[in-house]
Design a protein around this motif. Sequence first.
Motif, short mmCIF file in Angstrom:
data_model
loop_
_atom_site.label_atom_id
_atom_site.label_comp_id
_atom_site.label_asym_id
_atom_site.label_seq_id
_atom_site.Cartn_x
_atom_site.Cartn_y
_atom_site.Cartn_z
N ASP A 270 0.66 10.84 31.67
CA ASP A 270 -0.19 11.01 30.49
C ASP A 270 -1.44 11.74 30.99
OD1 ASP A 270 -2.61 10.20 28.88
OD2 ASP A 270 -1.06 9.23 27.66
N THR A 271 -1.74 12.92 30.44
CA THR A 271 -2.86 13.72 30.96
C THR A 271 -4.19 12.98 30.83
OG1 THR A 271 -3.10 14.93 28.87
CG2 THR A 271 -1.76 15.98 30.60
N ASP A 272 -4.40 12.27 29.73
CA ASP A 272 -5.66 11.52 29.58
C ASP A 272 -5.76 10.41 30.62
OD1 ASP A 272 -6.58 13.08 27.49
OD2 ASP A 272 -6.13 11.61 25.93
N LEU B 226 -6.39 11.96 34.06
CA LEU B 226 -7.77 12.43 34.17
C LEU B 226 -8.74 11.25 34.33
CD1 LEU B 226 -9.79 14.73 34.15
CD2 LEU B 226 -9.66 14.75 31.65
N GLN B 227 -8.54 10.21 33.55
CA GLN B 227 -9.41 9.03 33.65
C GLN B 227 -9.28 8.38 35.03
OE1 GLN B 227 -9.80 6.81 29.54
NE2 GLN B 227 -7.72 7.58 29.76
N SER B 228 -8.09 8.35 35.57
CA SER B 228 -7.87 7.79 36.90
C SER B 228 -8.56 8.64 37.97
CB SER B 228 -6.37 7.71 37.17
OG SER B 228 -6.13 7.34 38.50
N GLN B 229 -8.46 9.95 37.85
CA GLN B 229 -9.09 10.85 38.82
C GLN B 229 -10.61 10.74 38.79
OE1 GLN B 229 -7.41 13.05 41.08
NE2 GLN B 229 -5.81 11.65 40.46
N VAL C 82 -12.27 8.67 28.63
CA VAL C 82 -12.45 9.95 27.95
C VAL C 82 -13.83 9.98 27.29
CG1 VAL C 82 -11.65 11.39 26.03
CG2 VAL C 82 -9.99 10.39 27.61
N ALA C 83 -14.21 8.88 26.64
CA ALA C 83 -15.52 8.83 25.97
C ALA C 83 -16.66 9.05 26.97
CB ALA C 83 -15.69 7.50 25.24
N ALA D 213 -6.14 19.13 34.45
CA ALA D 213 -5.19 18.01 34.51
C ALA D 213 -3.79 18.47 34.12
CB ALA D 213 -5.66 16.87 33.60
N LEU D 214 -3.69 19.27 33.07
CA LEU D 214 -2.41 19.79 32.62
C LEU D 214 -1.72 20.56 33.74
CD1 LEU D 214 -0.35 20.34 30.32
CD2 LEU D 214 -1.73 22.37 29.75
N GLU D 215 -2.47 21.43 34.38
CA GLU D 215 -1.91 22.22 35.48
C GLU D 215 -1.49 21.31 36.64
OE1 GLU D 215 -4.30 26.40 34.88
OE2 GLU D 215 -5.22 24.85 36.12
#
Length: 181
Positions: free
Chosen positions: A32-34, A37-40, A45-46, A64-66
Amino acid sequence: MTQPLYLVGPRGCGKTTVGMALASAINCRFVDTDQWLQSQMQMTVAEIVEREGWPGFRARETAALEAVTAPATVVATGGGIILTEYNRHFMRENGIVVYLSAPVSTLVGRLEASPEEELRPALTGKPLSEEVREVLALRDILYRQAAHFIIDASNAPDQVISEIRGALAQVTQRKQGDVYT
């Protein structure tokens, strides 16, 4: 399936729920991209949006997508990933894009029942049903432009997965040289 499979659609359409079950059913990795990203970033997101604004978040979303694009991977994307033209083209060129389409009433019902939604920033500051209606009105055409297949996501997850598997079987048959009209 060797190509990545990207699930696109608005918040509440079932990208994560369907994506996890689909990946398991077809023996693929799920991302899941979100969530990635949140993990990284070790932020929600907020929090990312609050710190970097929407343009900063969108740039990170593209990265993140890439980063998560890989063979044999089901990718649940953030609802706004299609706002960036580059992302729409990237997904179409690097895999199969499935738009999980659902009516506003279904989306609102799912979002109201989902406790983690407060981790997501409001997009318009309006009441949820109004926000979902407005956002979907603006984004639907972009989801459709990105998609190879459009699946009715108002059905139960098992039915949605079955329809996606049917669409993937068509792709496999076409690649083997069969012609369909």
